[in-house]
Write an enzyme that holds these catalytic residues in place. Structure first.
Site, PDB file in Angstrom:
ATOM      1  N   ASN A   9      20.188 -34.867  41.732  1.00 21.09           N
ATOM      2  CA  ASN A   9      19.193 -35.922  41.880  1.00 21.09           C
ATOM      3  C   ASN A   9      19.000 -36.111  43.386  1.00 21.09           C
ATOM      4  OD1 ASN A   9      17.628 -38.187  41.695  1.00 21.09           O
ATOM      5  ND2 ASN A   9      18.987 -39.255  40.262  1.00 21.09           N
ATOM      6  N   ARG A  90      16.450 -33.486  38.598  1.00 20.27           N
ATOM      7  CA  ARG A  90      15.591 -34.570  38.139  1.00 20.27           C
ATOM      8  C   ARG A  90      14.327 -34.558  39.000  1.00 20.27           C
ATOM      9  NH1 ARG A  90      17.900 -39.598  37.183  1.00 20.27           N
ATOM     10  NH2 ARG A  90      16.374 -40.738  36.045  1.00 20.27           N
ATOM     11  N   HIS A 179      11.245 -43.154  33.614  1.00 24.03           N
ATOM     12  CA  HIS A 179      12.528 -43.330  32.902  1.00 24.03           C
ATOM     13  C   HIS A 179      12.524 -42.518  31.602  1.00 24.03           C
ATOM     14  CE1 HIS A 179      13.204 -47.517  34.908  1.00 24.03           C
ATOM     15  NE2 HIS A 179      13.833 -46.574  35.593  1.00 24.03           N
ATOM     16  N   ARG A 238      10.527 -54.382  42.639  1.00 24.38           N
ATOM     17  CA  ARG A 238       9.118 -54.126  42.304  1.00 24.38           C
ATOM     18  C   ARG A 238       8.556 -55.312  41.543  1.00 24.38           C
ATOM     19  NH1 ARG A 238      10.825 -48.856  39.741  1.00 24.38           N
ATOM     20  NH2 ARG A 238      11.231 -47.476  41.503  1.00 24.38           N
ATOM     21  N   GLU A 387      21.529 -40.261  31.743  1.00 24.71           N
ATOM     22  CA  GLU A 387      20.433 -39.390  32.171  1.00 24.71           C
ATOM     23  C   GLU A 387      20.957 -38.031  32.635  1.00 24.71           C
ATOM     24  OE1 GLU A 387      19.351 -43.005  34.309  1.00 24.71           O
ATOM     25  OE2 GLU A 387      17.278 -42.330  34.170  1.00 24.71           O
TER      26      GLU A 387
END
Ligand code: ADP
Length: 410
Positions: A9, A90, A179, A238, A387
């Site tokens: 990642n 990813r 996601h 956010r 993940e």
């Protein structure tokens, strides 16, 4: 020889990695290289209950990959580089091109590069990570696992925005959703738990970034994030859903550019904008000490989750197998789950099992995950997301499919 697979990642100045032995899918080591190219770079490796941390000058992603490989060898996580049989990356954005993971070749790299405009904050770092891996391990197959891919099953009514149609056709303006790796993993776990493919779920992935997905017949049907990860729920930094006219208005009022405002909406808003803190633990502490802004931040955050659960319950026509909470906040913060469930309790015929909800974090991997009472109309569950495992599974499948194809050709 042992087979090892790496999950990567990469960010603009960081490289996270996890090494697994396959086919058992046992994690051997995970690590993080931080502040690449920033002068005070460092690396951390965690394995066998040990943690190694060191500072070292690391100027770019290629140097970071070299440090990672050196440390994997030095700490006997691998005996030789040849043990690494596949690498999964990813990748934030696959646009409309990718509805699943793919083996990386030149065409895939060109496509991802062309998508930078849709993911300018994440894709350049991820591309740098992939290129460095290819440079250091040119013979190892590499797989791109897209965070948008799972949402490509959404119908038009979910992914189109009511703006000029030419914006979609000519500029790619639509909801892509994010996601997806986590939502896909949770869907897979629930398909196994319910022993059927066509599960209907509302999956609440609530971490620093947060999104809810409506899963219909085992597929993504609607989701809260959009063209970018900015809309939907109130998040750590956010803003989630706001009136788009705020942007022009505040540019004029405060003499800011659109880029500056967009940056503030991504990095200085949400819980942080309202309370000054983005980490849920800090916001909770402030609220417990009576801070009214922190209380408001939590209330707005919970309200945003409730709104989407309600919306998706109707979009799924009330056919729902479970509401699932996952990710940092979803898995660990029992009072947030309790507040939300109590709010939707009456209209949805759900009641919380308070004892299970309060204790689930302690032994979650040994439990069913159910935090609603037996006579609730819809099950509410807490499921740990993974993940990395999802990236590993896709990478392993694709690398081995490739091997079989090559064998078949011979
Ligand atoms: P991301 O992957 O988007 O960085 P995570 O899923 O790791 O996010 O979630 C991070 C959020 O979860 C933070 O706000 C953090 O405070 C919260 N969190 C994680 N663990 C706990 C915990 N044990 N108790 C309370 N909050 C937690």
């Amino acid at each position: 020889m042992k087979e090892k697979y790496l999950v990567i990642n990469a960010g603009s100045s960081s490289l996270k990695f996890t090494l697994y032995s396959m086919p058992e899918a046992v994690e051997i080591v995970n690590g993080l290289i931080e502040k690449i190219g920033e002068g005070d770079s460092s690396y951390t490796l965690k394995f066998d209950n040990k943690k190694i941390s060191n500072e070292e000058e690391i100027n770019n992603h290629t140097e970071a990959v070299k440090v990672m490989l050196r440390e994997l060898l030095k700490n006997n996580c691998i005996e030789s580089i040849d043990e690494i049989k596949g690498i999964g990356h990813r990748v934030l954005h696959g646009g409309e091109l990718y509805s699943g993971s793919v083996l990386i070749d030149e065409e895939v790299m060109n496509n991802i590069t062309n998508l930078i405009k849709l993911g300018p904050l994440h894709l350049p770092g991820e591309i740098a990570g992939i290129n460095s891996m290819i440079e250091c391990l040119p013979d190892v197959p590499q797989v791109a696992v897209f965070d948008t891919a799972f949402h490509q099953t959404m119908p038009e009514e979910s992914y189109m925005y009511p703006v000029p149609y030419s914006w979609y056709k000519e500029n790619g303006v639509r909801k892509y959703g994010f996601h997806g790796i986590s939502h896909k993993y949770i869907t897979k776990v629930m398909q196994e738990k319910f022993n059927k493919q066509d599960v209907n779920l509302i999956v609440c992935h609530i971490g620093s970034g947060a999104s809810i997905t409506a899963i219909k017949d085992g597929k993504s049907y609607d989701t809260t994030m959009g063209l970018t990860p900015l809309p939907g729920l109130v998040m750590g930094t956010r803003c989630g859903d706001i009136d788009p006219s705020i942007i022009e208005y505040i540019c004029k009022e405060r003499n800011l550019t659109v880029t500056e405002v967009t940056n503030i909406l991504n990095k200085e808003s949400g819980l942080k904008g309202l309370s000054g803190k983005n980490d849920f633990r800090d916001v909770t502490d402030l609220a417990l000490n009576g801070d009214s802004k922190a209380k408001l931040a939590i209330a707005l955050f919970e309200r945003s989750v409730i709104k989407y659960i309600g919306q998706y319950y109707f979009e799924l026509e009330g056919n729902l197998d479970a509401i699932v909470f996952t990710a940092g906040v979803g898995e660990n913060v029992s009072y947030v789950r309790e507040d939300i469930i109590n709010f939707i309790s009456k209209p949805m015929g759900i009641e919380i099992n308070k004892e299970m909800n309060d204790n689930i974090a302690r032994f979650k991997e040994h439990q069913t995950g159910i935090i609603s009472t037996d006579d609730s109309k819809v099950k509410v569950m807490v499921i740990l997301t993974d993940e990395e495992y999802m990236i590993l599974e896709d990478t392993y499948k694709i690398c081995n499919y490739k091997k079989q194809k090559v064998k078949g050709l011979k």
